[in-house]
Design an enzyme around this catalytic site. Structure first.
Site, PDB file in Angstrom:
ATOM      1  N   TRP A 128       0.842  -1.266   0.237  1.00  0.00           N
ATOM      2  CA  TRP A 128      -0.002  -0.065   0.000  1.00  0.00           C
ATOM      3  C   TRP A 128       0.798   1.271  -0.113  1.00  0.00           C
ATOM      4  CZ3 TRP A 128      -1.934   2.668   4.965  1.00  0.00           C
ATOM      5  CH2 TRP A 128      -2.907   3.663   4.589  1.00  0.00           C
TER       6      TRP A 128
ATOM      7  N   ASP B  61      -1.116  -5.481   9.236  1.00  0.00           N
ATOM      8  CA  ASP B  61      -1.788  -4.585   8.811  1.00  0.00           C
ATOM      9  C   ASP B  61      -3.521  -5.376   8.367  1.00  0.00           C
ATOM     10  OD1 ASP B  61      -3.505  -2.472   7.504  1.00  0.00           O
ATOM     11  OD2 ASP B  61      -1.813  -2.052   6.310  1.00  0.00           O
TER      12      ASP B  61
ATOM     13  N   LYS C 239     -13.338  -0.407   5.684  1.00  0.00           N
ATOM     14  CA  LYS C 239     -14.084  -1.488   4.634  1.00  0.00           C
ATOM     15  C   LYS C 239     -14.994  -2.428   5.088  1.00  0.00           C
ATOM     16  CE  LYS C 239     -10.246  -0.407   3.863  1.00  0.00           C
ATOM     17  NZ  LYS C 239      -9.395   0.804   4.103  1.00  0.00           N
TER      18      LYS C 239
HETATM   19  N1  PLA Z   1      -3.699  -0.530   5.203  1.00  0.00           N
HETATM   20  C1  PLA Z   1      -4.098  -1.034   4.112  1.00  0.00           C
HETATM   21  C2  PLA Z   1      -3.290  -1.710   3.355  1.00  0.00           C
HETATM   22  C3  PLA Z   1      -4.973  -0.333   3.234  1.00  0.00           C
HETATM   23  O1  PLA Z   1      -5.311  -0.536   1.906  1.00  0.00           O
HETATM   24  C4  PLA Z   1      -5.668   1.134   3.510  1.00  0.00           C
HETATM   25  C5  PLA Z   1      -6.609   1.696   3.137  1.00  0.00           C
HETATM   26  C6  PLA Z   1      -5.174   1.311   4.983  1.00  0.00           C
HETATM   27  C7  PLA Z   1      -4.335   0.491   5.740  1.00  0.00           C
HETATM   28  C8  PLA Z   1      -6.030   2.554   5.877  1.00  0.00           C
HETATM   29  O2  PLA Z   1      -7.222   2.378   5.810  1.00  0.00           O
HETATM   30  P1  PLA Z   1      -8.013   3.581   6.788  1.00  0.00           P
HETATM   31  O3  PLA Z   1      -6.835   4.356   7.575  1.00  0.00           O
HETATM   32  O4  PLA Z   1      -8.946   4.078   6.117  1.00  0.00           O
HETATM   33  O5  PLA Z   1      -8.650   2.632   7.701  1.00  0.00           O
HETATM   34  N2  PLA Z   1      -6.426   1.917   1.589  1.00  0.00           N
HETATM   35  C9  PLA Z   1      -7.285   2.494   0.677  1.00  0.00           C
HETATM   36  C10 PLA Z   1      -7.704   3.789   0.969  1.00  0.00           C
HETATM   37  C11 PLA Z   1      -8.603   1.837   0.726  1.00  0.00           C
HETATM   38  C12 PLA Z   1      -6.376   4.715   1.385  1.00  0.00           C
HETATM   39  O6  PLA Z   1      -5.333   4.767   0.394  1.00  0.00           O
HETATM   40  O7  PLA Z   1      -6.422   5.526   1.925  1.00  0.00           O
HETATM   41  C13 PLA Z   1      -6.963   2.272  -0.687  1.00  0.00           C
HETATM   42  O8  PLA Z   1      -7.517   2.686  -1.660  1.00  0.00           O
HETATM   43  O9  PLA Z   1      -5.736   1.819  -0.799  1.00  0.00           O
END
Ligand code: PLA
Length: 556
Positions: free
Chosen positions: A288, A369, A405
């Site tokens: 991510w 995570d 989510k």
């Molecule tokens: N960890 C991972 C692997 C994630 O994909 C995301 C969210 C988070 C943590 C953090 O989410 P939160 O803080 O909203 O609980 N990833 C998203 C959104 C869904 C983002 O980038 O913020 C994404 O589109 O990758």
């Protein structure tokens, strides 16, 4: 004023949500950000005004003005939705507050606020350029910063060397999507679930929990720095399983966090400040996009190990074992507990078992995570296999949970950070230090979202509804994966699209190159991340044909 707004909206509509809107939107004058009904916006009452407009200073005011004033460049504000709401919700209901602002808002600039608030202009009407220049907003259209804006008494302004940052690779896409006026536009950028009509989805169990909470008329006192014991325990039970030994023996500590990102950030700070191990964390590649930022901001070194094999579009088991084998002892390794983002590729259970053994043997600290529990297979227990296995093997894991989510609580920011410890005493000491860390960052967490989560987790009926809903959501994603693959194949694509249906969870790592991804956005208004990741949650029966056609077009 609040009373009046309350009466008008609550009773004429028989619904409560407009109350929140009205209270929030009528109170601040959005020219001067003053929160008052009796104070006129921009009045000379300097005591009541937030500090701002000091040359070269006042970053807050700069932000407020740059957005609300400068953005319009003196032209009418184009945000029709908020304009409509402001007129419809507030002013036509006969409230007498902020009349000046009402009038001025239509012009996109509060002339009264500006005139009353600044003697420098001798009462003449301000233009947006005047205000932008005053607050040092360099990029405001029509505003040319003077030398004065850049230099205070021979020195540079506080922020004059700050350069424009790039838009966020994921959340920036939503901004671009929202700006686009093209009817073809499709947002498959951010991982936010959409129903088959492309609409955001609020879980029924959450709607019901909200009703129940409202009926209880609870207060809004501060909650403890680390959240309530009940909430934290429910979260850890969800992740590790109710009867798991750390919970039975009290060998864990947990803190409510600002969703998954907040939980990771607390964890990063905990490693940096409290751990006896290496201040270095190893991420899977790819990972991510925000992981690097979260951990480097806490001062940790970041590194990587192999996760995804591009040739086979599957988990690179050998590569990851080889790389993890080489990680220096006492370092931290980050794992995606399930539904790996962005690849949608998780190790099978047998391989998790070997990874767990290796991590234990090498005395590595694993940080899970867990942003998608329930989203990978539709079953919480399946999706929690990895952290549970690691704990079973005696690993003292760290865990970041998110309810964005799996309970659709994106904007509520509800999550939990926890650590499995070697003893109850260690857990208590750690928690006392985590409190100090959190107190220094944001004092204590928000109350509402965690109440919703607790309401659902502890009530068998709501929990059952939740499980059904999650099952339906993951089924829709699995079905739409099949549809997308079939459509691409039916179009005669020569590429192998098997991975679309092999991958799990919210994302499909399509294998599109950056150039192809950018073409999809620029030519076809399909907003996806440049690494070729598509949020399958944004693909629907209505847009799947279009998406397949465009994907085929750019990969011919
Ligand atoms: N960890 C991972 C692997 C994630 O994909 C995301 C969210 C988070 C943590 C953090 O989410 P939160 O803080 O909203 O609980 N990833 C998203 C959104 C869904 C983002 O980038 O913020 C994404 O589109 O990758």
């Amino acid at each position: 004023m609040i009373g009046k707004a309350f009466k008008l909206s609550a009773f004429s509509r028989g619904t409560f949500w407009p109350i929140f809107f009205e209270i929030r939107t009528t109170l601040p004058c959005f020219q001067c950000s003053s929160f008052s009904s009796s104070r006129k916006c921009g009045g000379n009452d300097s005591k009541n005004k937030p500090e701002r407009k000091k040359k070269g200073g006042g970053s807050d005011s700069k932000k407020t003005h740059s957005k609300d004033v400068c953005g319009g460049g003196g032209k009418p504000n184009k945000d029709k939705s908020s304009e409509g709401k402001l007129k419809g919700e507030i002013y036509t209901k006969g409230t007498s507050i902020n009349k000046e602002c009402k009038k001025d808002y239509k012009l996109g600039i509060s002339e009264d606020c500006g005139r009353l608030g600044s003697s420098k202009y001798g009462g003449r009407k301000l233009t947006s350029a005047d205000i932008c220049a005053t607050v040092g907003q360099r990029s405001c259209p029509g505003s040319k910063p003077t030398k004065d804006d850049k230099v205070i008494k021979g020195k540079k302004g506080w922020w004059s060397d700050v350069e424009m940052g790039p838009p966020d690779a994921i959340l920036g896409l939503t901004e671009a999507f929202n700006r686009s006026k093209d009817d073809r536009k499709v947002n498959v950028g951010v991982g936010a679930y959409r129903d088959d009509n492309g609409e955001p989805y609020v879980f029924s169990c959450i709607r019901e929990a909200e009703k129940r909470l409202l009926a209880k008329a609870l207060n809004k006192e501060y909650i403890p720095i680390v959240g309530t014991v009940e909430f934290c325990k429910l979260c850890v039970e969800l992740a590790l399983g109710e009867g798991s030994p750390p919970i039975k023996n009290g060998n864990y500590c947990a803190a409510q966090a600002l969703s998954g990102t907040g939980a990771l950030r607390i964890g990063a700070e905990v490693i940096q400040r409290l751990s006896n191990g290496n201040k270095e964390i190893f991420f899977p590649t790819p990972t991510w996009g925000n992981h690097a930022r979260v951990f480097t901001h806490a001062g940790l070194k970041i590194n990587k190990y192999r996760h995804y094999d591009e040739k086979t579009n599957s988990f690179d088991y050998d590569g990851s074992l080889q790389d993890i084998e080489k990680i220096p002892e006492s370092s931290v390794v980050l794992f995606h507990a399930c539904a790996h983002n962005p690849t949608g590729v998780d190790p099978p259970q047998k391989q998790w078992e070997s990874l767990s053994k290796l991590v234990k043997q090498k005395n590595l600290l694993s940080f899970f995570d867990m942003a998608y529990q329930g989203f990978a297979t539709g079953d919480f227990n399946n999706d929690a296999f990895a952290p549970r296995q690691f704990v079973k093997d005696g690993n003292q894991i760290m865990l970041a949970q998110s309810f964005a989510k799996n309970l659709g609580l994106y904007g509520e920011r509800v999550g939990c950070f926890s650590i499995v410890t070697s003893s109850k005493e260690e857990a208590e000491s750690l928690l006392s230090q985590i409190k100090i860390i959190i107190r220094g960052m944001y004092s204590s967490p928000p109350i509402h979202g965690q109440r919703l989560v607790a309401e659902v987790l502890k009530d068998p009926e709501l929990r059952c509804i939740w499980e059904c809903e999650l099952g339906a959501i993951s089924s829709r994603i699995i079905k739409i994966r099949k549809d997308l693959r079939q459509k691409l194949e039916a179009l005669g694509s020569k590429k192998d699209w098997k991975h679309i249906t092999d991958q799990i969870g919210m994302f499909c790592f399509t294998g599109l190159t950056e150039e192809q991804a950018v073409r999809l956005t620029k030519e076809f208004e399909i907003y996806l991340t440049k690494n070729g990741r598509i949020s399958m949650a944004g693909v629907t029966s209505k847009n799947v044909d279009y998406i397949a056609k465009c994907m085929h077009e750019v990969t011919k």
